[in-house]
Write a protein that holds these residues in place. Sequence first.
Motif, mmCIF file in Angstrom:
data_model
loop_
_atom_site.group_PDB
_atom_site.id
_atom_site.type_symbol
_atom_site.label_atom_id
_atom_site.label_comp_id
_atom_site.label_asym_id
_atom_site.label_seq_id
_atom_site.Cartn_x
_atom_site.Cartn_y
_atom_site.Cartn_z
ATOM 1 N N LYS A 1 78.573 91.111 0.289
ATOM 2 C CA LYS A 1 78.950 91.601 -0.989
ATOM 3 C C LYS A 1 79.723 92.896 -0.982
ATOM 4 N N MET A 2 79.578 93.575 0.041
ATOM 5 C CA MET A 2 80.287 94.993 0.115
ATOM 6 C C MET A 2 81.755 94.763 0.455
ATOM 7 N N VAL A 3 81.854 93.871 1.611
ATOM 8 C CA VAL A 3 83.446 93.644 1.928
ATOM 9 C C VAL A 3 83.445 92.460 2.374
ATOM 10 N N ARG A 4 84.692 91.832 2.551
ATOM 11 C CA ARG A 4 84.861 90.287 2.890
ATOM 12 C C ARG A 4 84.855 90.139 4.432
ATOM 13 N N CYS A 5 85.121 91.488 5.170
ATOM 14 C CA CYS A 5 85.012 91.130 6.542
ATOM 15 C C CYS A 5 84.278 92.541 7.107
ATOM 16 N N PRO A 6 83.003 92.229 7.116
ATOM 17 C CA PRO A 6 81.956 93.534 7.656
ATOM 18 C C PRO A 6 81.817 93.468 9.048
ATOM 19 N N GLY B 1 93.917 90.682 11.462
ATOM 20 C CA GLY B 1 93.193 89.808 11.656
ATOM 21 C C GLY B 1 92.552 89.446 10.237
ATOM 22 N N ALA B 2 92.504 90.427 9.214
ATOM 23 C CA ALA B 2 91.822 90.204 8.050
ATOM 24 C C ALA B 2 92.846 89.450 6.982
ATOM 25 N N GLN B 3 94.097 89.594 7.511
ATOM 26 C CA GLN B 3 95.257 89.258 6.727
ATOM 27 C C GLN B 3 95.465 87.793 7.035
ATOM 28 N N ARG B 4 95.401 87.594 8.570
ATOM 29 C CA ARG B 4 95.524 85.932 8.589
ATOM 30 C C ARG B 4 94.119 85.268 8.278
ATOM 31 N N LEU B 5 92.779 85.731 8.233
ATOM 32 C CA LEU B 5 91.797 85.361 7.757
ATOM 33 C C LEU B 5 91.979 85.170 6.262
ATOM 34 N N ASP B 6 92.374 85.788 5.361
ATOM 35 C CA ASP B 6 92.520 86.007 4.022
ATOM 36 C C ASP B 6 93.647 84.694 3.747
ATOM 37 N N ARG B 7 94.592 84.691 4.505
ATOM 38 C CA ARG B 7 95.511 83.519 4.452
ATOM 39 C C ARG B 7 94.967 81.976 4.668
ATOM 40 N N ARG B 8 94.163 82.129 5.681
ATOM 41 C CA ARG B 8 93.421 80.856 5.835
ATOM 42 C C ARG B 8 92.652 80.287 4.736
ATOM 43 N N GLN B 9 91.592 81.377 4.162
ATOM 44 C CA GLN B 9 90.516 81.247 3.423
ATOM 45 C C GLN B 9 91.515 80.757 1.791
ATOM 46 N N GLU B 10 92.538 81.351 1.924
ATOM 47 C CA GLU B 10 93.198 81.084 0.546
ATOM 48 C C GLU B 10 93.773 79.459 0.555
ATOM 49 N N ARG C 1 87.574 82.645 -6.178
ATOM 50 C CA ARG C 1 88.483 83.405 -6.829
ATOM 51 C C ARG C 1 87.731 84.574 -7.143
ATOM 52 N N ASP C 2 86.671 84.337 -7.872
ATOM 53 C CA ASP C 2 85.725 85.331 -8.250
ATOM 54 C C ASP C 2 85.208 86.523 -7.252
ATOM 55 N N TYR C 3 84.979 85.826 -6.151
ATOM 56 C CA TYR C 3 84.462 86.673 -4.924
ATOM 57 C C TYR C 3 85.748 87.233 -4.433
ATOM 58 N N ALA C 4 86.874 86.711 -3.846
ATOM 59 C CA ALA C 4 87.884 87.359 -3.210
ATOM 60 C C ALA C 4 88.562 88.371 -3.967
ATOM 61 N N ASP C 5 88.821 87.989 -5.268
ATOM 62 C CA ASP C 5 89.643 88.832 -6.028
ATOM 63 C C ASP C 5 89.041 90.172 -6.553
ATOM 64 N N HIS C 6 87.613 90.307 -6.202
ATOM 65 C CA HIS C 6 86.962 91.350 -6.534
ATOM 66 C C HIS C 6 85.914 92.122 -5.641
ATOM 67 N N THR C 7 86.294 91.795 -4.189
ATOM 68 C CA THR C 7 85.388 92.283 -3.173
ATOM 69 C C THR C 7 86.411 92.848 -2.108
ATOM 70 N N PRO D 1 89.414 99.471 -3.643
ATOM 71 C CA PRO D 1 89.955 98.313 -4.234
ATOM 72 C C PRO D 1 91.204 97.601 -3.556
ATOM 73 N N VAL D 2 91.218 97.378 -2.457
ATOM 74 C CA VAL D 2 92.173 96.484 -1.706
ATOM 75 C C VAL D 2 91.415 95.415 -1.416
ATOM 76 N N TYR D 3 91.569 94.170 -2.136
ATOM 77 C CA TYR D 3 91.340 92.848 -2.071
ATOM 78 C C TYR D 3 91.832 91.831 -1.201
ATOM 79 N N HIS D 4 93.136 92.186 -0.928
ATOM 80 C CA HIS D 4 93.938 91.166 -0.051
ATOM 81 C C HIS D 4 95.021 92.188 0.705
ATOM 82 N N VAL D 5 95.411 91.641 2.028
ATOM 83 C CA VAL D 5 96.333 92.558 2.782
ATOM 84 C C VAL D 5 97.627 92.019 2.886
ATOM 85 N N GLY D 6 98.459 92.542 2.389
ATOM 86 C CA GLY D 6 99.832 91.765 2.256
ATOM 87 C C GLY D 6 100.019 90.621 1.429
#
Length: 268
Positions: free
Chosen positions: A179-184, A227-236, A246-252, A260-265
Amino acid sequence: MGIWAYVGIFYIVSLICCAVGFKKYVYFLSVGYGFSVIGLGVAYLVSTFAGGYAWNIVTILQCILFMIYGCRLSGFLIVRELKNGNYRKVLKEATKEDEKPMPIFVKIAIWLCVGILYFAQTSPVFFRIYNGKGSNVVLPLIGVIISAFGIILESISDKQKSAQKAENPNMVATKGLFKMVRCPNYLGEIIFWTGVLIGSLNALSGVGQWLTAVIGWILIVFIMFNGAQRLDRRQEKRYGSMKEYRDYADHTPIIIPLIPVYHVGKYK
Protein backbone atom coordinates in the motif's frame (compact mmCIF):
# COMPACT_ATOMS: atom_id res chain seq x y z
CA MET A 1 49.67 -5.78 2.80
CA GLY A 2 48.68 -2.73 0.73
CA ILE A 3 45.06 -1.72 0.38
CA TRP A 4 44.81 -2.42 -3.34
CA ALA A 5 46.32 -5.88 -2.83
CA TYR A 6 43.39 -6.53 -0.50
CA VAL A 7 41.03 -5.10 -3.12
CA GLY A 8 42.40 -7.59 -5.65
CA ILE A 9 41.85 -10.48 -3.23
CA PHE A 10 38.31 -9.39 -2.46
CA TYR A 11 37.57 -9.00 -6.16
CA ILE A 12 38.64 -12.60 -6.69
CA VAL A 13 36.41 -13.68 -3.79
CA SER A 14 33.50 -11.83 -5.38
CA LEU A 15 34.15 -13.47 -8.75
CA ILE A 16 34.35 -16.97 -7.29
CA CYS A 17 31.11 -16.52 -5.37
CA CYS A 18 29.09 -15.24 -8.32
CA ALA A 19 30.52 -17.71 -10.86
CA VAL A 20 27.24 -19.64 -10.51
CA GLY A 21 26.05 -17.29 -13.25
CA PHE A 22 27.85 -19.42 -15.83
CA LYS A 23 25.15 -22.04 -15.24
CA LYS A 24 22.37 -19.53 -15.94
CA TYR A 25 23.42 -15.97 -16.67
CA VAL A 26 20.59 -14.41 -14.66
CA TYR A 27 22.26 -15.91 -11.57
CA PHE A 28 25.07 -13.36 -11.95
CA LEU A 29 22.55 -10.76 -10.76
CA SER A 30 20.48 -12.85 -8.38
CA VAL A 31 21.73 -15.95 -6.56
CA GLY A 32 25.37 -15.10 -7.31
CA TYR A 33 24.77 -11.61 -5.96
CA GLY A 34 23.77 -13.02 -2.59
CA PHE A 35 26.67 -15.49 -2.60
CA SER A 36 29.15 -12.68 -3.27
CA VAL A 37 27.84 -10.52 -0.44
CA ILE A 38 28.17 -13.51 1.91
CA GLY A 39 31.69 -14.24 0.71
CA LEU A 40 32.81 -10.63 1.05
CA GLY A 41 31.34 -10.36 4.53
CA VAL A 42 33.35 -13.41 5.58
CA ALA A 43 36.49 -12.11 3.82
CA TYR A 44 36.28 -8.76 5.62
CA LEU A 45 36.00 -10.50 8.98
CA VAL A 46 39.00 -12.68 8.21
CA SER A 47 41.07 -9.68 7.09
CA THR A 48 40.12 -7.78 10.24
CA PHE A 49 41.54 -10.38 12.60
CA ALA A 50 44.31 -11.73 10.36
CA GLY A 51 45.61 -8.24 9.58
CA GLY A 52 45.29 -6.92 13.11
CA TYR A 53 43.25 -3.89 12.02
CA ALA A 54 41.15 -1.72 14.29
CA TRP A 55 37.63 -3.00 14.71
CA ASN A 56 34.60 -2.70 16.94
CA ILE A 57 31.47 -4.74 17.54
CA VAL A 58 29.46 -2.51 15.18
CA THR A 59 31.84 -3.19 12.29
CA ILE A 60 31.57 -6.91 13.01
CA LEU A 61 27.78 -6.61 13.05
CA GLN A 62 27.84 -4.99 9.61
CA CYS A 63 29.86 -7.92 8.25
CA ILE A 64 27.36 -10.30 9.84
CA LEU A 65 24.54 -8.34 8.22
CA PHE A 66 26.22 -8.97 4.86
CA MET A 67 26.02 -12.69 5.54
CA ILE A 68 22.40 -12.48 6.70
CA TYR A 69 21.51 -10.38 3.67
CA GLY A 70 23.16 -12.79 1.23
CA CYS A 71 21.68 -15.91 2.83
CA ARG A 72 18.21 -14.40 2.84
CA LEU A 73 18.41 -13.23 -0.76
CA SER A 74 19.95 -16.34 -2.32
CA GLY A 75 17.86 -18.68 -0.16
CA PHE A 76 14.64 -16.91 -1.08
CA LEU A 77 15.46 -16.93 -4.79
CA ILE A 78 16.45 -20.60 -4.84
CA VAL A 79 13.35 -21.72 -2.95
CA ARG A 80 11.08 -19.57 -5.13
CA GLU A 81 12.52 -20.99 -8.33
CA LEU A 82 12.30 -24.58 -7.10
CA LYS A 83 8.76 -24.35 -5.72
CA ASN A 84 7.01 -21.76 -7.89
CA GLY A 85 6.22 -23.01 -11.37
CA ASN A 86 4.75 -19.68 -12.45
CA TYR A 87 7.94 -17.88 -11.40
CA ARG A 88 10.04 -20.35 -13.41
CA LYS A 89 7.88 -19.56 -16.43
CA VAL A 90 8.28 -15.79 -15.94
CA LEU A 91 12.04 -16.21 -15.44
CA LYS A 92 12.31 -18.29 -18.58
CA GLU A 93 10.43 -15.69 -20.62
CA ALA A 94 12.45 -12.81 -19.16
CA THR A 95 15.79 -14.47 -19.86
CA LYS A 96 14.72 -15.93 -23.25
CA GLU A 97 16.20 -19.32 -22.40
CA ASP A 98 14.77 -20.91 -25.53
CA GLU A 99 16.69 -18.57 -27.80
CA LYS A 100 20.34 -18.86 -28.85
CA PRO A 101 22.59 -19.30 -25.78
CA MET A 102 24.54 -16.26 -24.63
CA PRO A 103 28.12 -16.28 -25.98
CA ILE A 104 30.72 -17.20 -23.37
CA PHE A 105 32.66 -13.95 -23.87
CA VAL A 106 29.51 -11.98 -23.01
CA LYS A 107 29.05 -14.03 -19.86
CA ILE A 108 32.67 -13.40 -18.91
CA ALA A 109 32.21 -9.65 -19.42
CA ILE A 110 29.10 -9.66 -17.19
CA TRP A 111 30.93 -11.76 -14.58
CA LEU A 112 33.90 -9.39 -14.43
CA CYS A 113 31.63 -6.34 -14.14
CA VAL A 114 29.33 -7.65 -11.43
CA GLY A 115 32.36 -8.82 -9.44
CA ILE A 116 33.54 -5.22 -9.33
CA LEU A 117 30.06 -3.96 -8.46
CA TYR A 118 29.61 -6.31 -5.51
CA PHE A 119 32.96 -5.33 -4.05
CA ALA A 120 32.18 -1.63 -4.56
CA GLN A 121 28.85 -1.97 -2.74
CA THR A 122 30.41 -3.62 0.30
CA SER A 123 33.71 -1.70 0.21
CA PRO A 124 32.84 1.05 2.74
CA VAL A 125 33.02 -1.50 5.54
CA PHE A 126 36.43 -2.77 4.45
CA PHE A 127 37.78 0.77 4.06
CA ARG A 128 36.71 1.59 7.62
CA ILE A 129 38.52 -1.51 8.86
CA TYR A 130 41.68 -0.85 6.83
CA ASN A 131 41.86 2.83 7.72
CA GLY A 132 41.79 1.97 11.42
CA LYS A 133 38.58 3.89 12.12
CA GLY A 134 37.42 1.61 14.87
CA SER A 135 36.98 3.97 17.80
CA ASN A 136 33.99 6.04 16.66
CA VAL A 137 30.92 3.81 16.73
CA VAL A 138 28.12 6.38 16.43
CA LEU A 139 27.96 6.66 12.64
CA PRO A 140 28.63 2.93 12.04
CA LEU A 141 25.83 2.13 14.51
CA ILE A 142 23.44 4.37 12.61
CA GLY A 143 24.47 2.60 9.42
CA VAL A 144 23.89 -0.85 10.93
CA ILE A 145 20.44 0.16 12.15
CA ILE A 146 19.53 1.49 8.70
CA SER A 147 20.84 -1.66 7.00
CA ALA A 148 18.99 -3.92 9.42
CA PHE A 149 15.78 -2.02 8.75
CA GLY A 150 16.32 -2.56 5.02
CA ILE A 151 16.67 -6.33 5.48
CA ILE A 152 13.53 -6.45 7.62
CA LEU A 153 11.61 -4.44 5.03
CA GLU A 154 12.71 -6.77 2.22
CA SER A 155 11.88 -9.89 4.22
CA ILE A 156 8.40 -8.71 5.17
CA SER A 157 7.60 -7.56 1.64
CA ASP A 158 8.71 -10.87 0.12
CA LYS A 159 6.57 -12.78 2.62
CA GLN A 160 3.55 -10.55 2.01
CA LYS A 161 3.91 -10.82 -1.76
CA SER A 162 4.14 -14.62 -1.66
CA ALA A 163 1.04 -14.84 0.54
CA GLN A 164 -0.99 -12.47 -1.65
CA LYS A 165 0.05 -14.17 -4.89
CA ALA A 166 -0.92 -17.54 -3.42
CA GLU A 167 -4.32 -16.10 -2.54
CA ASN A 168 -4.84 -14.35 -5.89
CA PRO A 169 -2.28 -15.28 -8.59
CA ASN A 170 -4.07 -13.11 -11.15
CA MET A 171 -3.35 -9.81 -9.44
CA VAL A 172 -0.28 -8.01 -8.12
CA ALA A 173 0.23 -7.64 -4.37
CA THR A 174 -1.55 -4.55 -3.10
CA LYS A 175 -1.83 -5.03 0.66
CA GLY A 176 0.51 -4.45 3.60
CA LEU A 177 3.73 -2.74 2.58
CA PHE A 178 2.49 -2.70 -1.00
CA LYS A 179 0.00 0.00 0.00
CA MET A 180 2.99 2.24 0.67
CA VAL A 181 4.95 1.54 -2.52
CA ARG A 182 4.64 -0.92 -5.38
CA CYS A 183 8.20 -2.25 -4.91
CA PRO A 184 8.89 -2.33 -1.15
CA ASN A 185 11.56 -5.00 -1.67
CA TYR A 186 13.52 -2.64 -3.94
CA LEU A 187 13.06 0.12 -1.37
CA GLY A 188 14.48 -2.21 1.28
CA GLU A 189 17.46 -2.92 -0.97
CA ILE A 190 18.20 0.78 -1.38
CA ILE A 191 17.86 1.34 2.37
CA PHE A 192 20.23 -1.54 3.15
CA TRP A 193 23.05 -0.22 0.95
CA THR A 194 22.43 3.35 2.06
CA GLY A 195 23.12 2.19 5.60
CA VAL A 196 26.37 0.58 4.47
CA LEU A 197 27.54 3.84 2.89
CA ILE A 198 26.39 6.11 5.73
CA GLY A 199 28.12 3.93 8.31
CA SER A 200 31.52 4.68 6.77
CA LEU A 201 31.21 8.31 5.66
CA ASN A 202 33.65 9.43 8.35
CA ALA A 203 36.14 6.65 7.55
CA LEU A 204 36.71 6.92 3.80
CA SER A 205 40.07 8.33 2.78
CA GLY A 206 41.31 9.45 -0.62
CA VAL A 207 39.67 9.79 -4.01
CA GLY A 208 39.90 6.07 -4.80
CA GLN A 209 37.97 5.00 -1.72
CA TRP A 210 35.33 7.68 -2.11
CA LEU A 211 34.78 6.91 -5.78
CA THR A 212 34.54 3.16 -5.16
CA ALA A 213 32.05 3.52 -2.31
CA VAL A 214 29.84 6.21 -3.86
CA ILE A 215 29.78 4.70 -7.36
CA GLY A 216 28.84 1.33 -5.84
CA TRP A 217 25.89 2.96 -4.07
CA ILE A 218 24.80 4.93 -7.15
CA LEU A 219 24.89 1.82 -9.32
CA ILE A 220 22.74 -0.29 -6.99
CA VAL A 221 20.17 2.52 -6.75
CA PHE A 222 20.15 2.75 -10.55
CA ILE A 223 19.73 -1.03 -10.82
CA MET A 224 16.77 -0.94 -8.44
CA PHE A 225 15.00 1.76 -10.44
CA ASN A 226 15.79 -0.10 -13.66
CA GLY A 227 14.38 -3.28 -12.12
CA ALA A 228 11.24 -1.38 -11.12
CA GLN A 229 10.85 -0.13 -14.68
CA ARG A 230 11.12 -3.66 -16.11
CA LEU A 231 8.62 -4.93 -13.51
CA ASP A 232 6.31 -2.06 -14.39
CA ARG A 233 6.38 -3.04 -18.06
CA ARG A 234 5.67 -6.71 -17.32
CA GLN A 235 2.79 -5.85 -15.02
CA GLU A 236 1.38 -3.37 -17.51
CA LYS A 237 1.43 -6.03 -20.20
CA ARG A 238 -0.33 -8.59 -18.01
CA TYR A 239 -2.67 -6.53 -15.85
CA GLY A 240 -2.91 -3.17 -17.62
CA SER A 241 -6.50 -3.67 -18.81
CA MET A 242 -7.78 -4.43 -15.29
CA LYS A 243 -9.49 -1.55 -13.46
CA GLU A 244 -8.30 -2.84 -10.09
CA TYR A 245 -4.72 -2.76 -11.31
CA ARG A 246 -5.09 0.70 -12.88
CA ASP A 247 -6.50 2.14 -9.66
CA TYR A 248 -3.58 0.67 -7.73
CA ALA A 249 -0.66 1.26 -10.11
CA ASP A 250 -1.60 4.81 -11.06
CA HIS A 251 -1.95 5.97 -7.46
CA THR A 252 0.80 4.10 -5.56
CA PRO A 253 4.42 5.36 -5.70
CA ILE A 254 6.62 2.80 -7.38
CA ILE A 255 9.61 2.87 -4.98
CA ILE A 256 9.92 6.00 -2.82
CA PRO A 257 7.04 6.59 -0.35
CA LEU A 258 5.08 9.85 -0.54
CA ILE A 259 6.77 10.90 -3.79
CA PRO A 260 4.19 10.81 -6.62
CA VAL A 261 6.26 8.86 -9.13
CA TYR A 262 4.00 5.99 -10.15
CA HIS A 263 5.87 4.69 -13.19
CA VAL A 264 9.54 4.78 -14.18
CA GLY A 265 10.10 5.90 -17.75
CA LYS A 266 7.82 4.91 -20.60
CA TYR A 267 5.91 1.72 -19.98
CA LYS A 268 3.22 1.68 -22.65
